[in-house]
Design an enzyme around this catalytic site. Structure first.
Site, short mmCIF file in Angstrom:
data_model
loop_
_atom_site.label_atom_id
_atom_site.label_comp_id
_atom_site.label_asym_id
_atom_site.label_seq_id
_atom_site.Cartn_x
_atom_site.Cartn_y
_atom_site.Cartn_z
N SER A 173 0.87 -1.15 0.33
CA SER A 173 0.37 -0.23 -0.46
C SER A 173 0.78 1.02 0.29
O SER A 173 1.97 1.41 0.10
CB SER A 173 -0.99 0.04 1.23
OG SER A 173 -1.68 0.92 1.78
N TYR A 232 -2.50 -0.96 10.59
CA TYR A 232 -2.11 -0.44 8.08
C TYR A 232 -1.17 -0.21 8.13
O TYR A 232 -0.47 -1.58 7.32
CB TYR A 232 -3.63 -0.53 8.34
CG TYR A 232 -3.63 -0.47 6.81
CD1 TYR A 232 -4.41 -2.02 6.52
CD2 TYR A 232 -3.57 0.50 5.97
CE1 TYR A 232 -4.53 -1.81 5.10
CE2 TYR A 232 -3.54 0.70 4.87
CZ TYR A 232 -3.84 -0.44 3.57
OH TYR A 232 -4.33 -1.44 2.76
#
Ligand SMILES: NC(=O)c1ccc[n+]([C@@H]2O[C@H](COP(=O)([O-])OP(=O)(O)OC[C@H]3O[C@@H](n4cnc5c(N)ncnc54)[C@H](OP(=O)(O)O)[C@@H]3O)[C@@H](O)[C@H]2O)c1
Length: 256
Positions: free
Chosen positions: A135, A148
């Protein structure tokens, strides 16, 4: 050619499955929701052999067996796509430790186990590709995304480290850094804020991302950063951190 895609029941994984099928791959599609996996399988171009495996990737000891089942049915895995992922957007002290640890199991430990399961075969055959969907959060750790950001930085670092190790043996690694891309996950993240934090930032779509990833597999490119503007985050990490510290949404804009 056989591609094994986790998180293929929605979003980026679904788009990747469709693109890989169009490129001629047979597919093993993995996720927890059987009905959604069946829907994706039905929509694939005729001709592709498809197997769906209903599995929760947090059951780490079961993952090598899952790969063996897939290989018994469709032959050796040529492409592993570590895509299944979950996100928590919340104030860090309000997240239960177990919830954060579960995220790390999905986003980091499962990709590690699956990579460990397919790698010996790929090295022996002298070919194969591992695709890790990390990501932009790996390049620009983000407020309200404690677990995350850590998980994606871990996966990206592992992925980048593995490439040079296995390249001399014919195995390729693609590290993917999507910025915001329209999916269920992205919509859920945006809904956690009082105002849409993406604002004027570029937001991508799953079809284009899938096209770029399959191209990277075919052309043995090291990484995909999409939308393209986010290449700047990789080129200028110091400036990116400065911007993130000043321009991120304020903690109070995060809903409880
Ligand atoms: N969308 C974005 O803006 C964005 C940006 C950067 C990176 N990413 C990354 O891209 C990947 C895909 O995200 P997405 O946006 O497509 O999310 P999504 O639409 O929420 O899809 C997530 C996929 O992961 C599967 N999954 C989640 N937990 C699982 C588990 N325990 N076991 C098996 N499968 C599981 C889900 O299937 P089931 O629910 O059926 O199990 C679903 O197929 C993730 O790794 C995400 O972190 C997304």
């Amino acid at each position: 050619m056989h591609a094994f895609v986790t998180g293929a029941s929605a979003g980026i994984g679904e788009a990747l499955a469709k693109r890989l099928a169009s490129a001629g791959y047979d597919l093993t599609l993995v996720a927890r929701r059987q009905a959604e996996l069946a829907r994706v399988a039905e929509q694939l171009p005729a001709g592709a052999k498809v197997r769906t495996l209903v599995a929760d990737v947090t059951d780490l000891p079961s993952l090598p067996g899952l790969v063996r089942r897939a290989e018994n049915e469709l032959g050796p895995v040529d492409v592993l796509v570590n895509n299944a992922g979950v996100q928590i957007v919340a104030l860090t002290h309000e997240v239960e430790p177990e919830q954060g640890e579960r995220l790390l199991a999905v986003n980091v430990l499962a990709p590690f186990r699956l990579t460990h399961a397919v790698l010996p075969g790929m090295l022996e055959r002298g070919r194969g590709t591992i695709v890790d969907i990390a990501s932009l959060a790996a390049l620009a750790p983000t407020l309200g995304m404690y677990h995350y950001s850590a998980s994606k930085a871990a996966l990206a670092a592992a992925s980048e480290a593995l490439r040079a190790e296995v390249a001399p043996r014919g195995v390729h690694v693609v590290t993917v850094y999507p910025g915001p891309v329209h999916t269920e996950m992205a919509a859920a993240a945006v809904s956690r804020y009082a105002e849409d934090p993406t604002g004027i930032l570029p937001v991508g779509n799953t079809r284009t991302l899938a096209k770029l990833v399959v191209r990277a597999i075919e052309r043995r490119k090291a990484r995909v950063i999409y939308p393209r503007a986010y290449v700047l985050a990789r080129l200028f990490p110091g400036i990116t951190r400065w911007v993130m510290d000043r321009m991120s949404p304020r903690p109070k804009s995060l809903k409880a």
